[in-house]
Design a protein around this motif. Sequence first.
Motif, short mmCIF file in Angstrom:
data_model
loop_
_atom_site.label_atom_id
_atom_site.label_comp_id
_atom_site.label_asym_id
_atom_site.label_seq_id
_atom_site.Cartn_x
_atom_site.Cartn_y
_atom_site.Cartn_z
N SER A 142 14.02 13.32 -0.97
CA SER A 142 13.96 12.73 -2.18
C SER A 142 12.43 12.55 -2.48
N GLU A 143 12.26 12.24 -3.70
CA GLU A 143 11.08 12.01 -4.29
C GLU A 143 10.78 10.49 -4.15
N GLY A 144 9.99 10.04 -2.83
CA GLY A 144 9.77 8.70 -2.69
C GLY A 144 8.91 8.61 -1.34
N GLY A 145 8.98 7.57 -0.83
CA GLY A 145 8.02 7.35 0.32
C GLY A 145 8.24 5.81 0.55
N ALA A 146 7.68 5.30 1.91
CA ALA A 146 7.84 4.15 2.57
C ALA A 146 7.28 2.88 1.48
N LEU A 147 6.15 3.36 0.81
CA LEU A 147 5.44 2.18 -0.07
C LEU A 147 6.05 2.15 -1.73
N PHE A 148 5.86 3.46 -2.08
CA PHE A 148 6.08 3.75 -3.64
C PHE A 148 7.06 5.11 -3.78
N LEU A 164 4.30 8.10 2.72
CA LEU A 164 3.83 6.80 1.98
C LEU A 164 4.30 6.79 0.68
N ILE A 165 3.69 7.72 -0.22
CA ILE A 165 3.97 7.45 -1.54
C ILE A 165 4.39 8.87 -2.23
N GLY A 166 5.48 8.72 -3.41
CA GLY A 166 5.85 9.99 -3.73
C GLY A 166 5.07 10.58 -5.00
N PHE A 167 5.66 10.65 -6.27
CA PHE A 167 5.31 11.52 -7.24
C PHE A 167 4.42 10.84 -8.16
N PHE A 178 1.99 -1.96 10.23
CA PHE A 178 2.75 -0.84 10.77
C PHE A 178 3.79 -0.48 9.77
N ILE A 179 3.60 0.98 9.57
CA ILE A 179 4.46 1.60 8.45
C ILE A 179 5.13 2.62 9.15
N SER A 180 6.38 2.66 9.29
CA SER A 180 7.19 3.58 9.85
C SER A 180 7.99 4.43 8.82
N ALA A 220 10.40 1.42 0.22
CA ALA A 220 10.69 0.09 0.79
C ALA A 220 10.10 -0.89 -0.11
N ILE A 221 8.99 -0.81 -0.86
CA ILE A 221 8.44 -1.69 -1.69
C ILE A 221 9.04 -1.66 -2.97
#
Length: 455
Positions: free
Chosen positions: A306-312, A342-345, A330-332, A278-279
């Motif tokens: 996928s290799e990813g997340g809500a932040l990075f 939250l964060i990926g690789f 608030f993180i969804s 998302a960011i």
Amino acid sequence: NRNYTLIENNTRAGFFVYEFFEGKYITVNVLGEGSFKGLLKNGTDAVSPKFETLEEGLSPEEIQAIQLENERQERAARLVEEGYTLISSVEDFENNITETGNYVFGSNIDFEGGSFSRTNDFEGIIDGNGYTILGLRNQNSPLFGEKLKGNVEFRNINISGSSFDIEDGSNDGDGIFAGSTIFREFESVKFINVNIINSSFTVRDKLVGGLVGIINDASNLIISQSSIEIEFKFNDSREQIGGFFGDLRFFDSLEITNSLVSTSFINVGGGSFDYVAAISGNVNPGNNDKIDIVQSLIYFETAESSEGGALFGRNTNNEKDLIINISNSFISSNIPSASDSLIGFDFKSNQSLNITNSLIQTNSSSLTGSTVEVNSDKSVIIPWDFNNNSIDDSLNTSQMSGFEIFDTSSYSENYFINNWALSGNDSVWLINSGESLPYLFWQEEPLPEQIINQP
């Protein structure tokens, strides 16, 4: 027989006096400098009255809209006096925004399904003045410049009902506002009160951001009071895609405050995608770069692993120190169970993720796909069933140590009341008792994902 209310020592740019007269409202808008002892009395030579007669039967909303438009026009005129260039039509938008300068919108810019092309770089200020760019179907061109340089500020801009489809094959960065920044010629960029709604981005290259594709060598990045809601569509294998940025490289500091970013990633063809977030899809920090996320709402959704997340999504320079601070946010994360919340690789233990007074809503049993240090202070994880908008007691949360984890039996509003700012002048959070999870004070109402047991 007309009695006016005495107005003294008013030095504002304008004020309104209302009088009921013969069944109609007369609005008197006085502009000028200095103080006023009465209506048009003892003003300066700069005082000029403007009279408007409003028709009977106007609703309060219609009167408010007229007043808002007057305020916008007055503000635009004031900025033009300060040297800004007025942009009031599609033709102005296409032809008058050059490589350097300050610009203010004087009306909505409605492309009516059309597109345009911009090839110049940009340095300066774009002030949308609360107006909206709409009906744009743009291909292979960002809105304001191929590259940003120097100091840039985008403020008070709305984008609605538009679509973007960029495919140049260069992988030099694609974004709605700009493709990238010029290395060693770029200082900072600010997005203040920038809002994108009902818009989509068809992704055909990698390194794509909802705002800017690649941020390179920046000293200061600020996103404040903004709302970015974008649907990313894929029909081939792509990577490094983010709601704000595709790739953050050597950025010193990124501050996100009182903002919302909502991204969904949809596969409309073949292939796959990785390092999405998302960011920012990718982070390539310099030494001791810092990211602060404060009082913000982050929603990340993808139906495919996928290799990813809500932040990075990924870190391509994990030898450098990086500090990520999240507070009162608030993180969804609505993702497949095998993905990371939250964060990926490839984030490492010399990099830290510090989460304070925040709520993580997720349907995945994994917070990160890395060895990054995660620290929690009064933060909560709620395993969530997004189909039914309810707590999911079946989710395995054994890897989520350090957080308060609520299941159906342990969920308690008192935890938030006792530990978070839910009342008083410094209230950050609101809660509808028995109906919603905590939501941020600047939200008009809770999102569907924040309402309990209401699919």
